[in-house]
Design a protein around this motif. Sequence first.
Motif, PDB file in Angstrom:
ATOM      1  N   GLN A   1       0.826  -1.203   0.000  1.00 45.81           N
ATOM      2  CA  GLN A   1       0.000   0.000   0.000  1.00 45.81           C
ATOM      3  C   GLN A   1       0.863   1.257   0.000  1.00 45.81           C
ATOM      4  O   GLN A   1       0.574   2.220  -0.706  1.00 45.81           O
ATOM      5  CB  GLN A   1      -0.941  -0.001   1.201  1.00 45.81           C
ATOM      6  N   ILE A   2       1.941   1.246   0.764  1.00 44.45           N
ATOM      7  CA  ILE A   2       2.846   2.397   0.798  1.00 44.45           C
ATOM      8  C   ILE A   2       3.511   2.587  -0.558  1.00 44.45           C
ATOM      9  O   ILE A   2       3.618   3.702  -1.066  1.00 44.45           O
ATOM     10  CB  ILE A   2       3.890   2.241   1.916  1.00 44.45           C
ATOM     11  N   GLY A   3       3.929   1.496  -1.179  1.00 48.23           N
ATOM     12  CA  GLY A   3       4.528   1.578  -2.514  1.00 48.23           C
ATOM     13  C   GLY A   3       3.553   2.129  -3.542  1.00 48.23           C
ATOM     14  O   GLY A   3       3.927   2.950  -4.383  1.00 48.23           O
ATOM     15  N   PHE A   4       2.291   1.698  -3.458  1.00 49.86           N
ATOM     16  CA  PHE A   4       1.276   2.204  -4.370  1.00 49.86           C
ATOM     17  C   PHE A   4       1.075   3.706  -4.181  1.00 49.86           C
ATOM     18  O   PHE A   4       1.020   4.465  -5.148  1.00 49.86           O
ATOM     19  CB  PHE A   4      -0.047   1.463  -4.142  1.00 49.86           C
ATOM     20  N   LEU A   5       0.982   4.153  -2.940  1.00 52.74           N
ATOM     21  CA  LEU A   5       0.789   5.576  -2.668  1.00 52.74           C
ATOM     22  C   LEU A   5       1.984   6.405  -3.132  1.00 52.74           C
ATOM     23  O   LEU A   5       1.823   7.511  -3.651  1.00 52.74           O
ATOM     24  CB  LEU A   5       0.528   5.804  -1.180  1.00 52.74           C
ATOM     25  N   ARG A   6       3.204   5.857  -2.971  1.00 54.70           N
ATOM     26  CA  ARG A   6       4.386   6.575  -3.451  1.00 54.70           C
ATOM     27  C   ARG A   6       4.382   6.699  -4.974  1.00 54.70           C
ATOM     28  O   ARG A   6       4.766   7.730  -5.521  1.00 54.70           O
ATOM     29  CB  ARG A   6       5.661   5.877  -2.987  1.00 54.70           C
TER      30      ARG A   6
END
Length: 73
Positions: free
Chosen positions: A51-56
Amino acid sequence: MNRLHRLLVAAVALTAACAATTEPVEADQWQAAAADDTVVVDPTAHLTDGQIGFLREVAARTWRLLSGPGVDR
């Protein structure tokens, strides 16, 4: 019956069926936090690495769009 009328009838029936279910609903932590006045300062502790990678990636694409050569400074 035309297609729109059948779609409307199906939507009403589905809504009634969903409202009639008595299964317990799993509590959503974000909804619970929004219900009281809890301020989430750093939500990354609650997110997965994916999820963090997607948001980045979304942030990077947004920045490229807003700072690209076609933007009038």
